[in-house]
Design a protein around this motif. Structure first.
Motif, short mmCIF file in Angstrom:
data_model
loop_
_atom_site.label_atom_id
_atom_site.label_comp_id
_atom_site.label_asym_id
_atom_site.label_seq_id
_atom_site.Cartn_x
_atom_site.Cartn_y
_atom_site.Cartn_z
N GLN A 122 0.85 -1.17 0.00
CA GLN A 122 0.00 0.00 0.00
C GLN A 122 0.90 1.23 0.00
OE1 GLN A 122 -3.28 0.16 -0.31
NE2 GLN A 122 -3.54 -2.06 -0.30
N GLN A 124 2.07 4.18 1.77
CA GLN A 124 2.04 4.60 3.16
C GLN A 124 1.70 6.09 3.25
OE1 GLN A 124 5.65 3.54 5.17
NE2 GLN A 124 5.59 1.40 4.49
N VAL A 185 -1.10 -2.55 -5.96
CA VAL A 185 0.08 -1.74 -5.62
C VAL A 185 1.24 -2.71 -5.51
CG1 VAL A 185 1.11 -0.12 -4.00
CG2 VAL A 185 -1.35 -0.08 -4.39
N ASP A 188 5.69 0.17 -3.09
CA ASP A 188 5.62 1.54 -2.57
C ASP A 188 6.84 2.31 -3.04
OD1 ASP A 188 4.81 3.74 -1.22
OD2 ASP A 188 4.86 2.86 0.78
N MET A 252 -5.09 7.20 -3.11
CA MET A 252 -3.98 6.73 -2.29
C MET A 252 -2.84 7.74 -2.29
SD MET A 252 -3.51 2.70 -3.22
CE MET A 252 -4.81 1.49 -2.99
#
Length: 711
Positions: A122, A124, A185, A188, A252
């Motif tokens: 994900q 952050q 995703v 990251d 996001m």
């Protein structure tokens, strides 16, 4: 222009869906929490607005050393106080500043063994005002696997690998995303080139290939394929899924305060048919709110198209091969597939790379777009969560010749819990006027047309909403939910020709309430208009939660009086259900009598359009259309039949239906009805074709649409 409305709310049989859980309430932004043993403090609920501001001198070099006092910020003309000002200095060569930058992933604790995560990556988030990625350039490579055939996927991968190996600067941080069945995703933000290359190496080439929507025009093969692969009737609208996934991605990224760019690889995206144009606008506006610019890349590169297509698809049939319309339609389809890529980039401050074989240049363009900049933050003095657009103006108080670039505004948040009746009505009308369509509810829509006379057409509109997305509330021991509808139809000049406004209170008990969580409901309305090109925008709101869905689309009502080469026919309605017009399954009172001009109502029964064209093999399929015989006083003989194609094979065809009577003396319409048993067909994807022949005039008419059969 006379408006005719019909209102109907019914249960439509569909695949069972699980009810959606209500999310837990979140604390309001700006609220201050205090210890239980200390004095309570109260602060106004203010929204933090973060702006990325670029300030350059005459030569284009960034101006450094500025502070909050060097900027004047206004929102809708009201002065704002800058809460923080942070300079992001992006260096392109290794140096002390780069060596001291924080890593993007948290190190594992020394006293605990490293364990692979059980969930996907994900992005952050950052807390408000926190600049985690100081002096770093944030870039996302996004691969739309469903919109690229394998060859284009390879080109996109090669471009990404080339950039990471040879062109990725020390200041760059990169994240990887892909979309197939859902948004993934993959990684990251990181500057680990080897790690990024390993992730790309694991990305499966060929995933979800062929999800793009086919074309039903002269460029299509004579026997084409049906819908792209999917497992739910509300997810068969592929363009909506692509754009909704992009919207999720930018939301996001909106959790980060820095400036971001998203490089979108796809083999074109085309808005056509039932694809919801509201989703395109919602995606672009979400990107603007999140400070994300799209840099779209057409993975097809420079394309030289054969006039009638290449060996990857069947040859088009009909007169279009010889008149040139097939080649023109193919060129138009290709251009339209690039229009959406261009719009996504232009509307968000990015750039589209089209007709270029060096796909890595698209990533380079995105990289060069982010130079050193300032991050300004202020708490808006306007605390109203009305969802309206707030215009921002930022002025540099120094050198008047300096150039300044920033986001010119944003859409405020919305709240619904404390709305009264006036507020709710105002919100619904404002939402209709907003340039930022709300897509919290899933809506599918079908627009049909039937000729009434030499000038007017009746246009029935059917909307379908998954019942699982509507909240149920207990009132006086009775389950109920309220749905508000509002909409308008505009002509090609932007003039509103008709509108829709209705509020339906659905009351249910026992087993009926449980059915709503598993099956969609359908709302129908209709109006009378003249031939022409129109745009329709309809909103549906769950009055218990305030969740709103928007559907926008263009449609054309042809002038059938000018149809001389073919048999003039109406649109074709496919259905698997007929209901009594007075059957109030949900105790819905029909305010007005159903209009006699509605051809879908016959003998007290209404034919319910499927909208999604998904049918069960254990139910019959109803096919309805009209043929028009202008200037006739008696029915001229017609022959009609329905054919199902699967791939290149004719799977089923009805016996020819001879039509020798039924001419309506007023509308000059001859109704054509079919009742087909689908039990003999295997579940799967088909093309349904309706053929109408006029032996006397030697004319014919054809209609075709993809359908999906499920067990």
């Amino acid at each position: 222009m006379k408006l005719t409305l019909s209102i109907l709310l019914i249960i439509v049989l569909a695949a069972a869906q699980q009810p959606q859980q209500k999310p837990a309430a979140q604390p309001q932004k700006g609220a201050v929490q205090t210890p239980s043993d200390g004095p309570a403090k109260f602060t106004a609920n203010a929204q933090l607005v973060v702006e990325a501001v670029t300030v350059t001198d005459k030569s284009g070099k960034p101006i450094e050393g500025l502070t909050a006092k060097d900027f004047t910020v206004t929102e809708d003309g009201a002065a704002q106080t800058v809460a923080f000002c942070e300079f992001q200095k992006l260096l392109e060569a290794e140096g002390p500043a780069l060596q001291q930058r924080p890593v993007t992933t948290a190190p594992s604790e020394p006293d605990k063994p490293k364990v692979d995560p059980v969930t996907q990556f994900q992005i952050q988030p950052e807390s408000p005002g926190n600049i985690r990625y100081k002096d770093r350039r944030l870039m996302v490579l996004y691969f739309d696997m469903g919109a690229m055939p394998p060859a284009d996927q390879y080109r996109a991968m090669d471009a990404a690998v080339k950039f990471i190996k040879k062109q990725m600067a020390p200041a760059d941080l990169m994240a990887l995303m892909s979309f197939s069945d859902r948004l993934h995703v993959l990684q990251d933000f990181t500057d680990d080139k080897d790690g990024l290359l390993k992730v790309l190496d694991k990305l499966f080439i060929g995933e979800d290939q062929g999800l793009d929507t086919g074309y039903n025009d002269d460029s299509a093969a004579d026997v084409g394929s049906a819908f792209g692969e999917d497992d739910s009737e509300f997810n068969i609208f592929n363009t909506d899924r692509q754009l909704a996934a992009l919207q999720t991605a930018v939301k996001m990224l909106g959790q980060l305060n820095e400036k971001k760019v998203l490089v979108y690889f796809a083999s074109g995206v085309r808005l056509n048919g039932i694809d919801n144009q509201a989703q395109l606008m919602a995606t672009s506006n979400a990107a603007i709110r999140s400070g994300v610019s799209f840099y779209t890349v057409d993975a097809r590169g420079l394309v030289a198209q054969p006039p009638l297509g290449d060996s990857t698809q069947g040859s088009p049939g009909g007169q279009g091969m010889y008149s040139g319309s097939s080649a023109m339609a193919r060129t138009a389809n290709f251009t339209r597939s690039q229009d959406t890529l261009y719009a996504l980039a232009a509307d968000t401050g990015g750039k589209a790379l089209l007709d270029n074989n060096d796909l890595a240049q698209g990533v380079v363009n995105a990289e060069k777009s982010i130079d050193s900049y300032y991050v300004l933050g202020y708490y808006s003095s306007n605390i109203a969560l009305d969802g309206k657009f707030r215009k921002i103006k930022i002025t540099y108080n120094g050198d008047p010749s300096a150039k300044i670039a920033y986001r010119v505004g944003y859409y405020a948040g919305k709240t619904f819990a404390n709305f009264n009746k006036v507020d709710k009505e105002t919100q619904l009308h404002d939402a209709l006027m907003l340039g930022d369509p709300i897509t919290e509810l899933t809506i599918a829509m079908e627009v049909n047309y039937f000729q009434l006379n030499s000038a007017e057409y009746f246009v029935p509109v059917a909307m379908k909403i998954p019942g699982r997305e509507l909240a149920l509330a207990k009132r006086r021991g009775v389950d109920h939910t309220v749905i508000d509808f509002i909409g308008e139809v505009k002509d090609e000049y932007g003039v509103t020709v008709t509108n829709v406004r209705d509020s339906v209170d659905i009351k249910m008990t026992g087993e009926t309430a449980a059915q709503l969580a598993k099956q969609p409901i359908q709302y129908s309305t209709g109006f009378t208009i003249l031939p022409g090109t129109y745009s329709i925008k309809v909103l549906a709101r769950d009055d218990e939660t305030g969740r709103i869905g928007t559907f926008m689309s263009k449609f054309t009502i042809p002038n059938l009086n000018k149809e001389l080469k073919r048999v003039p026919i109406s649109s074709v309605v496919l259905s698997s259900q007929r209901t009594d017009v007075h059957d109030a399954l949900f105790n819905v009172a029909i305010k007005d009598k159903l209009p006699s001009v509605d051809p879908l109502v016959q003998d007290g029964l209404r034919l319910v359009p499927s909208v999604t064209h998904v049918f069960s093999t254990n139910r019959d399929l109803y096919v309805y259309l009209q043929a028009y015989e202008r200037g006739q006083t008696t029915t001229q003989p017609l022959v009609a039949f329905v054919t199902f194609y699967r791939g290149q094979t004719k799977a089923f065809e009805t016996s020819p239906l001879p039509v020798t009577d039924g001419l309506d003396p007023k509308t000059k319409a001859v109704p054509l009805r079919f009742n087909l048993a689908l039990s003999k067909l295997q579940p799967g994807k088909y093309d349904c074709q309706v053929t109408v022949l006029d032996p006397t005039s030697q004319k014919a008419a054809f209609w075709q649409a993809p359908v999906v059969l499920v067990p």
